[in-house]
Design an enzyme around this catalytic site. Structure first.
Site, PDB file in Angstrom:
ATOM      1  N   HIS A  17       7.753  -8.803   9.609  1.00 32.74           N
ATOM      2  CA  HIS A  17       7.079  -7.785   8.793  1.00 32.74           C
ATOM      3  C   HIS A  17       6.586  -8.437   7.503  1.00 32.74           C
ATOM      4  CE1 HIS A  17       6.672  -3.313   7.801  1.00 32.74           C
ATOM      5  NE2 HIS A  17       6.161  -3.970   6.754  1.00 32.74           N
TER       6      HIS A  17
ATOM      7  N   HIS B  32       2.662  -8.937   5.261  1.00 32.73           N
ATOM      8  CA  HIS B  32       1.270  -8.494   5.182  1.00 32.73           C
ATOM      9  C   HIS B  32       0.373  -9.588   4.598  1.00 32.73           C
ATOM     10  CE1 HIS B  32       1.885  -4.114   5.973  1.00 32.73           C
ATOM     11  NE2 HIS B  32       3.100  -4.390   5.544  1.00 32.73           N
TER      12      HIS B  32
ATOM     13  N   GLY C 168       0.298   2.230   4.735  1.00 28.70           N
ATOM     14  CA  GLY C 168      -0.368   2.898   3.628  1.00 28.70           C
ATOM     15  C   GLY C 168       0.569   3.851   2.912  1.00 28.70           C
TER      16      GLY C 168
ATOM     17  N   HIS D 139       4.989   2.136   9.956  1.00 27.62           N
ATOM     18  CA  HIS D 139       5.661   2.375   8.684  1.00 27.62           C
ATOM     19  C   HIS D 139       6.016   3.861   8.645  1.00 27.62           C
ATOM     20  CE1 HIS D 139       3.767  -1.441   7.614  1.00 27.62           C
ATOM     21  NE2 HIS D 139       4.382  -1.431   6.437  1.00 27.62           N
TER      22      HIS D 139
ATOM     23  N   GLU E 171       9.819   5.382   4.942  1.00 30.67           N
ATOM     24  CA  GLU E 171       9.979   4.496   3.785  1.00 30.67           C
ATOM     25  C   GLU E 171       9.988   5.326   2.507  1.00 30.67           C
ATOM     26  OE1 GLU E 171       7.809   0.633   1.687  1.00 30.67           O
ATOM     27  OE2 GLU E 171       6.750   1.757   3.224  1.00 30.67           O
TER      28      GLU E 171
ATOM     29  N   ASP F 157       7.641  -8.624   3.773  1.00 30.71           N
ATOM     30  CA  ASP F 157       6.680  -7.600   3.359  1.00 30.71           C
ATOM     31  C   ASP F 157       5.480  -8.193   2.611  1.00 30.71           C
ATOM     32  OD1 ASP F 157       5.886  -4.966   3.579  1.00 30.71           O
ATOM     33  OD2 ASP F 157       6.980  -4.296   1.807  1.00 30.71           O
TER      34      ASP F 157
END
Length: 330
Positions: free
Chosen positions: A6, A8, A156, A184, A187, A265
């Site tokens: 995970h 980005h 998002g 996602h 969270e 992340d």
């Protein structure tokens, strides 16, 4: 052994690369404090955190730069000790004149293909964009299935855009093309979003899912279903999804028998890469080394990769310490 499942693209952009790409795009060059300005210094909420990540968006304005950023993201993960990476990207963010969503995603795949370790691309639908744009992302991902794209995600601002129904068709398309699916969820929204993501989107993995830890019955259900939580410890603390590493929801996930894997992340945004996360989970979070070994083995089994890569990762696990020597056993 580290598998980063995970991370980005937009949160991995090297500051020096950002400066070069900004100059090439005719944008103001970031000053020397750009990297520090990106980093979260204290807890915020998800909306604020995403605004920090978005600081990288304007410089990813050309396909060559996007491919370079993807390659470097995997190179940096490899230098950190990773054996496999799933790199996420929201291609609709970087599309524009002269670069379609498909071309952006293809450029990311090309960058990943030239990296030194096995890696796959997970295309992200974005909660704030129109449904037809997300369908275009899903279509591009399916066209590139087997050519670099390994999965589909929705990411998002869950605080502002909590609904999952708009993504049902896109996820059905992805599953029909053999892509892995994750979301996602939970969270920032309540834990029931985790169950909705599994039921509505058919996902096998959940990005973060921290709020699910507040509901013991939900955790029991997740363990029975084999749902895997992708945990990003420092990011979760900074967004307020976890109070600290010692009180991170992952401890409750593991105690309930849920599957857990790790990611970093947005490591430029947080200033912490995965190897450091692992060490901190033991030294600050009190996580037993055996739990890390178990997460490494889970990661090999749930990774969105082909059979050949999975076999190589299994062999690597059997050859040595699953934690890659990152922790010292007493």
């Amino acid at each position: 052994m580290l598998l980063n499942l995970h991370t980005h693209l937009e949160g991995c952009l090297r500051p020096e690369t950002a400066a070069e790409l900004a100059k090439a795009a005719g944008l103001p060059e970031p000053d020397a404090g750009w990297e520090a300005a990106l980093r979260m210094r204290e807890r915020a909420d998800l909306t604020v955190f995403l605004a920090h990540v978005a600081a990288a968006y304007p410089v990813l304005a050309h396909l060559d730069g996007i491919a370079r950023a993807a390659r470097e993201a995997v190179e940096d993960a490899a230098a950190d000790g990773a054996s496999f990476v799933e790199l996420r990207v929201g291609p609709s963010t970087h599309a524009g004149p002269g670069r379609s969503i498909y071309e952006v995603l293809k450029a990311v795949c090309e960058g990943v293909a030239s990296a030194p370790i096995p890696a796959g691309v997970v295309a992200c639908l974005l909660r704030h964009v129109p449904e037809h744009v997300n369908m275009e992302v899903a279509d591009a991902a399916c066209r590139l299935a087997g050519a670099g794209v390994v999965g589909l995600d929705v990411a998002g601002d869950e605080l502002l855009f909590p609904a999952l129904e708009p993504y049902v068709a896109a996820f059905a398309m992805a599953r029909s093309h053999g892509l892995g699916v994750t979301a996602h969820a939970g969270e920032a929204a309540p834990g029931h979003a985790v169950r909705e993501a599994v039921d509505l989107l058919g996902v096998s993995r959940i990005g973060h899912g921290s709020r699910a830890a507040d509901d013991s019955r939900l955790l029991e259900w997740a363990a029975d279903k084999g749902v895997c939580f992708e945990v990003c410890p420092t990011s979760n603390v900074l967004t307020g999804a976890a109070p600290s590493l010692a009180e991170h929801p992952m401890h409750r996930f593991l105690a309930a028998g849920c599957r857990v894997v790790l990611g970093d992340d947005d490591p430029v945004t947080t200033g912490v890469r995965l190897a450091s996360e692992v060490r901190a989970l033991v030294s600050e979070g009190g996580l037993p080394p055996a739990a890390l070994d178990g997460m490494a083995r889970t990661a090999v089994e749930v990774a969105f990769c082909n059979d050949g890569v999975r076999a190589e990762l299994r062999h690597a696990l059997e050859r040595g310490d699953p934690s890659g020597g990152l922790i010292t056993r007493r």
